[in-house]
Design a protein around this motif. Sequence first.
Motif, mmCIF file in Angstrom:
data_model
loop_
_atom_site.group_PDB
_atom_site.id
_atom_site.type_symbol
_atom_site.label_atom_id
_atom_site.label_comp_id
_atom_site.label_asym_id
_atom_site.label_seq_id
_atom_site.Cartn_x
_atom_site.Cartn_y
_atom_site.Cartn_z
ATOM 1 N N GLY A 25 0.770 -1.235 0.000
ATOM 2 C CA GLY A 25 0.000 0.000 0.000
ATOM 3 C C GLY A 25 0.798 1.279 0.000
ATOM 4 O O GLY A 25 0.219 2.377 0.023
ATOM 5 N N SER A 26 2.128 1.197 -0.033
ATOM 6 C CA SER A 26 2.942 2.410 0.073
ATOM 7 C C SER A 26 2.815 3.317 -1.146
ATOM 8 O O SER A 26 2.748 4.547 -1.011
ATOM 9 N N GLU A 28 0.247 3.470 -3.227
ATOM 10 C CA GLU A 28 -1.103 4.036 -3.211
ATOM 11 C C GLU A 28 -1.214 5.164 -2.200
ATOM 12 O O GLU A 28 -1.902 6.166 -2.435
ATOM 13 N N ARG A 29 -0.544 5.018 -1.070
ATOM 14 C CA ARG A 29 -0.567 6.060 -0.040
ATOM 15 C C ARG A 29 0.005 7.374 -0.566
ATOM 16 O O ARG A 29 -0.565 8.453 -0.370
ATOM 17 N N LYS A 31 0.382 8.269 -3.765
ATOM 18 C CA LYS A 31 -0.455 8.810 -4.841
ATOM 19 C C LYS A 31 -1.727 9.463 -4.292
ATOM 20 O O LYS A 31 -2.172 10.503 -4.799
ATOM 21 N N LYS A 32 -2.298 8.874 -3.270
ATOM 22 C CA LYS A 32 -3.496 9.451 -2.668
ATOM 23 C C LYS A 32 -3.185 10.787 -2.018
ATOM 24 O O LYS A 32 -3.967 11.751 -2.110
ATOM 25 N N ALA A 33 -2.019 10.886 -1.368
ATOM 26 C CA ALA A 33 -1.604 12.143 -0.745
ATOM 27 C C ALA A 33 -1.209 13.181 -1.783
ATOM 28 O O ALA A 33 -1.242 14.383 -1.526
ATOM 29 N N GLY A 34 -0.810 12.707 -2.972
ATOM 30 C CA GLY A 34 -0.394 13.613 -4.032
ATOM 31 C C GLY A 34 0.985 14.194 -3.837
ATOM 32 O O GLY A 34 1.357 15.169 -4.499
ATOM 33 N N VAL A 73 3.125 13.231 -8.809
ATOM 34 C CA VAL A 73 3.006 13.724 -7.434
ATOM 35 C C VAL A 73 3.974 14.884 -7.217
ATOM 36 O O VAL A 73 4.963 15.034 -7.940
ATOM 37 N N ASP A 95 8.920 9.937 3.369
ATOM 38 C CA ASP A 95 8.726 8.668 2.655
ATOM 39 C C ASP A 95 10.025 7.984 2.243
ATOM 40 O O ASP A 95 10.052 6.776 2.049
#
Length: 262
Positions: A25-26, A28-29, A31-34, A73, A95
Motif C-alpha cells: 500500500g505504500s 497508493e498512499r 499517490k493518494k496524498a499527491g 506527485v 517517505d
Amino acid sequence: MKRIISLAMVLCLCLCAASAMAADGSLERVKKAGKLVIGLDDAFPPMGYRDDNNKIVGFDVDAAEEVGKRMGVEIVWQPTAWDGVILSLNAKKFDCIWNGMTITEERAKKVAFSKPYIMDGQIATVRMDQKETSFDQLGGKKVGVQKGSPALEAAKELPNAAGEIREYDTNPKAFLDLEAGRLDSVVVDNVTGRFYMAKRPGKFRALPGYITKEAFGIAFRMDDAALRAAVQKHIDDMIADGTMGKISRKWFGEDVTDPSKW
C-alpha cells in the motif's frame, strides 16, 4: 571512513530487501496524498543544498523532481539532522531519504535501498596540462586532501606512496594550490570534485577510476516495497532515455550515472 562494500554486495542488499510489493500500500498512499516527502541534509552540495536565494537545489533535487513529474506527485523536501535521518524515516516523518546516502551493510539492515544511482568514492585530480594518466604515476608527488576527510586515508592507499600529503581546511584551498602548481594532485570525494571541476572548466581533470568506491542509493522503509519499486522504475527509465545523464552533466560536467563507467 565509511565502510566500503563491493558492488555485487550492494546490488544484493538492494534487491533482497523488498517483498510483497503489490500488497504493502505504500505507492497508493503516496499517490493518494499527491506528494512524495523526501528527507535530506540541505547542506550537502552538489547533491542537495540551499542556493543564494535559500532554495533547495542540487543533483538529487533535480532527479527527484523529475521522478515526481513522472509519478504525478509533488516532491516535498524535509530537511533533517543527518545523524538521525534513518530514525526519522522509520518514524514516518518522510517517505524516503534521497541525499547522496552511501549504501552500507549496517544501513541496509534498517532500510531498503534502491539500486545504486551514482558510484561515489575518492578520486585523484590533476591539472589539465599534466602528463599523469593513472594513479600509479602519483608516486613521490605532492598530494593535497581536505583535513579530516576520507580523502586522507585514500591518499595513503595510492598504488605508489605520495612524496608528501598536505592537508587543507577546505577542498577549494587545495585546488588553488593545484592550479598554482604547488600540488601535483588533489584527492577528493568524487561528487564534490566533479562539482568543483564543472565550475572551473578546462582547469582540471580526474584520473581514470576510483581509489575507493562508495555507492549512493535512495533509502525507503523496509515495508514500502511498492513505492521503492515504482521510484526505481522511473530512475531506470531516466537512465535509459538519457535524462539522468543530462542532469548529471548539469551538475558534474559529465555523466556519472552510467553504470558501465563504474
